[in-house]
Design a protein around this motif. Sequence first.
Motif, mmCIF file in Angstrom:
data_model
loop_
_atom_site.group_PDB
_atom_site.id
_atom_site.type_symbol
_atom_site.label_atom_id
_atom_site.label_comp_id
_atom_site.label_asym_id
_atom_site.label_seq_id
_atom_site.Cartn_x
_atom_site.Cartn_y
_atom_site.Cartn_z
ATOM 1 N N LYS A 134 0.800 -1.220 0.000
ATOM 2 C CA LYS A 134 0.000 0.000 0.000
ATOM 3 C C LYS A 134 0.837 1.277 0.000
ATOM 4 C CE LYS A 134 -2.397 -0.730 3.740
ATOM 5 N NZ LYS A 134 -3.319 -0.496 4.842
ATOM 6 N N GLN A 190 -4.300 1.263 -6.042
ATOM 7 C CA GLN A 190 -5.344 1.907 -5.247
ATOM 8 C C GLN A 190 -4.986 3.336 -4.888
ATOM 9 O OE1 GLN A 190 -5.766 -1.109 -2.080
ATOM 10 N NE2 GLN A 190 -7.939 -0.812 -2.286
ATOM 11 N N TYR A 191 -3.730 3.551 -4.583
ATOM 12 C CA TYR A 191 -3.394 4.836 -3.979
ATOM 13 C C TYR A 191 -2.632 5.774 -4.900
ATOM 14 C CZ TYR A 191 -4.930 2.603 0.257
ATOM 15 O OH TYR A 191 -5.673 1.968 1.203
ATOM 16 N N ASN A 228 -0.948 8.788 -3.660
ATOM 17 C CA ASN A 228 -1.627 9.821 -2.874
ATOM 18 C C ASN A 228 -1.936 9.370 -1.454
ATOM 19 O OD1 ASN A 228 -1.755 11.585 -5.024
ATOM 20 N ND2 ASN A 228 -3.594 10.606 -5.817
ATOM 21 N N TYR A 229 -1.357 8.269 -1.087
ATOM 22 C CA TYR A 229 -1.696 7.681 0.199
ATOM 23 C C TYR A 229 -1.015 8.438 1.322
ATOM 24 C CZ TYR A 229 -2.031 4.014 3.763
ATOM 25 O OH TYR A 229 -2.271 3.293 4.897
ATOM 26 N N ASP A 230 -1.776 9.096 2.154
ATOM 27 C CA ASP A 230 -1.219 9.808 3.298
ATOM 28 C C ASP A 230 -1.276 8.877 4.498
ATOM 29 O OD1 ASP A 230 -1.706 13.175 4.654
ATOM 30 O OD2 ASP A 230 -0.448 11.500 5.303
ATOM 31 N N TYR A 231 -0.216 8.096 4.641
ATOM 32 C CA TYR A 231 -0.229 7.072 5.685
ATOM 33 C C TYR A 231 -0.159 7.690 7.081
ATOM 34 C CZ TYR A 231 4.644 7.977 4.541
ATOM 35 O OH TYR A 231 5.827 8.602 4.236
ATOM 36 N N GLU A 284 -3.594 8.514 8.045
ATOM 37 C CA GLU A 284 -4.380 7.322 8.371
ATOM 38 C C GLU A 284 -4.016 6.802 9.767
ATOM 39 O OE1 GLU A 284 -4.502 4.276 5.378
ATOM 40 O OE2 GLU A 284 -6.136 3.262 6.428
ATOM 41 N N ASN A 312 -4.748 -1.494 8.442
ATOM 42 C CA ASN A 312 -4.927 -0.035 8.349
ATOM 43 C C ASN A 312 -4.698 0.676 9.679
ATOM 44 O OD1 ASN A 312 -5.626 -0.312 5.614
ATOM 45 N ND2 ASN A 312 -7.748 -0.733 6.161
#
Lengths: 307, 438
Positions: free
Chosen positions: B98, B105-106, B109-112, B115, B395
Motif C-alpha cells: 500500500k 489503489q493509492y 496519494n496515500y497519506d499514511y 491514516e 490499516n
Amino acid sequence: MDRKIKWLLVILAGAFVFWFLYGQDKAKKTTTVNNNDSLKTSKQPQVTPKPDTLSQSERVSSSQPDSEVQSQSVDEKLEQWLVQIQDRRYSEDPTVEVSSLAMEFESCGNNNNDWLFTDKEPNEKQLQIKNLMDKHCKQLSADYPLLGNKENHPGLQIILHQFSTSTALGDYLQANQFATGGRLHTLEFSKGLLPLALKEKNAQMINMAEWISSFHIKNRLFEEQLIKGEHYEYLRSIQSIALTGLSCEFQDGITCSPSSRFMQDKCFDEEKFCGLDFKQWYQQAVSPGMDADIQILKTYFQGLVQP
Amino acid sequence: MRSKHWIVLTLIFMMVLLYLWQQQPPQFKNQKVNTVIFQSKDETQQAVTKDAQKVDTKATEPVIEITETPNPKGNNNDQERTYLQVYRDLQLAGECNKFYFNNHQYKGNYDYTAELTQAYRSLNKTDDLPPATQLDALEQFVQSCLDLKRAVFARADIPELFPDYQFAYPVTFELRKELNKTKPETPEGKHLAGAIKHSGQWVQLFNQMIDAATGKKKHSSSIIKMMREEAQVIRDEISILYQANPVDGEQIALLQQQINDLYLKMEERQPASKEAVQQAKEAFLPTNALMEKNLRAPYPDSFTEIIKNLQLKSQYDLRIGAISSPDYWAIYLKKYIPWHLPPSHHIMQQSPTTDTDHFNLLIESASMLYLCYLGADCGPNSVLVRKYCLNPQANFQNNYPNACGKTLIDFYTENYLTPNQWKDVSSLFDIMVNMYGS
C-alpha cells in the motif's frame, strides 16, 4: 567564419546541457526521486476529529408536540405503564423498574431473534436455547404488553421522564436520559451507573453498564493501573465477565441463565455451552490467570459501592 | 568577442558541468534489506511467570546483519541472495504494497501519516497526534518499503517510476520470480522451500476435498459465466432505475431478488458422492500428516508458512490465531469435513480453557513467543513487533504505540500482558514447545 564557430560552440554547449539533464542513465534519477520521496511531511496531518456527541437524529427527541393531544396520550400511557408494573420485579422505584424491564427486553432482540442466525444454521441444542429464549420473551411481552408494542416501546423514552423516582439510581437515569448529547451511550454514563446499580442490587442495570461499556474496545470502567496490561480484547473480556458474574447474584441470576444474553452468545458461538448457565460455563472456560484478573476487577467494582 | 574567447568559455562551461556530474552521490547506497538475528536455541528456556525469571530470548550470540547491496545496472559483481533473504523480502513486500507509488489503489496519494493519526484518535478518543515513537516507527517502516522496492526494481531493471504497470503488485511479482529461481543452500532454506511446496500441494488437495464434500457444481463454467453476465445486465438496469424520479423501490427490489436467485443458482451443487469424498480424503491425509510433521522443525519461517495453511489463515496474518470464532468459513468446514482438526485444536485440548474466544486471546502471544524461541527476529524493527506497534495490514487499527522501539518480550512483560495473563500464555507456550519443539 567566427560567427559560424560561435554558433557551433553554442549548439555543442546546448547539446551537452541537454545530455546532462535528460540523457543520463535513468537509474540516476533515483537521487532526484529520493529527494522528492521525502517522507517527512512538513505539515501536520489534517484530520478532523469525530465529535464525541451523537448526531441530531440519534438524540432523544425533546421537541414538545401539541401539548393538549400529546399530554393526554402521555398521561394515558403513563397510567397504563403504572398498571403494568404493579408487581415489581426489580425495584420499587418506577423509573428503575421500567428501565430494567426494557433492558431485559433488549435480549429479546425486539421480539425477533432470527438475525442471530443470518449466516449460520442453528443445530438442535442451539435451537433449544433459542426456543427457550423465545418463550421467555413471549411471556415478557404478555406480562408487559406495552413493552412489546412497537408503537409504545420507542415511545418509552419520551414518557420515561414522567415516571417518579425514589432512589439515587432512578434519579441518575432520569438526569441522564435527556442530557445534552444523549449520554445514555457513553462510557461516562456507564461509570456513573455501575456503582448505583451495584448498590441497588439490580442485575439488569449492571448488565446495562457492561453492555454500554463494550461499545468501544478501550472503554474501561476501572483505573488503568489496576490491571497492568494493554491487550484490548482481553481487558474488555475480563471486564464483561466480572460484571456479568456480579449481576448473577441478583434477581435469581436472570442475567446468567442459559437463555440470558451472555449465555445465548456463548451457545450460538459454541454448541458445547448451550444449556449451561454462567457459573457452569465459567468453570470450564476461564483459565487460572484470567480468573485471577477477574477477581481483581470484581473486588474493585464492589469497592465502588458507597454505603 | 573573439572566437577564441568563445571556445574557452564553452570549454570552461563544459568542465563545470562535468565536475558537477561527478559530485553526485552514488546511485545506490548499501541498503540493509533485512536483519536476521540468530538466537541461541537453549532448550531449557521456557516462558515463566513474571514472579520468577523473565524469558530471556535476547540473542546470546552476536547479531548477524545480512546487508544487501542492490545490483546497479551493468554491475557484474552480484552478491548472491539466499533463499531466506528473498522469502523474507517477499513477506515484507506483502506488508508494503500500500505504500508503493504505483499501487493501483493509492497512486502515490496515500497519506499514511494521516491514516495512522485517524486510527490513533479513534482508538484513544483524543485529538492528540500519535506518540513520536510510533510516527518514527512508521517513517522507518515506509522507508524500508521504498528501499526494498528500489532494490527489487534495480535488480529487475525496471524503471523507477514504472508508469505502465502491468499488474498491481510489481514488487511482489518480481520477488516471487526471484524466489522461484533461487536455490536454497542452507538446511533452513531447504526446509522452507519444502514447506512452501507442500503447502501448495496441501491447498490443492484441500480444495479438491471441499469440492468433493460439497458436491460438484451443477452448472458448467460457461453457464455460470452466462449467469454472471445476466446478473450484470440486471445491475445495470437497477442503476438506471435509481436515477429515475421517483425511484421505483419495488421494481428495484424485484430485480435485486433476481440477482440473488441467479447467485443461488450458480452455487447449486449435485449431491456429494461418498466415493469421491473418500478418495479426496485419502489423497489429502498423507500431505496433511507431512505438513504437521514439518511443524516440528526448528525454523520459524517454515513454521509460519505451514501453520497459516493448516489454520486456514490469511497469508499476511502472522498470528497463529487458534480456531477462528465460528464465522461462516469455520462452520462451513465443520459441516463438510468435521474430522479435520487444525493444530490449534490440539493445543486447546491441553489448554486450561475450553472457550475458543478465551483461547484466541492467549494463543497469539504464546505463538509469537514460540516463534522467538525458534529464532525469529523479535527485535524492535521486526515484523512481529510492527504488528503491534503499527498494525499496517489492518490499516493501523487497534495498534499499541507502547510496542514501538521495544523487543517483543519487553513489550509483553512491560505493557501488553497482565501478570496473570502471562501465566496462562506461558502454559500455552509450554504446550507448544512440548508439542512442536525439537
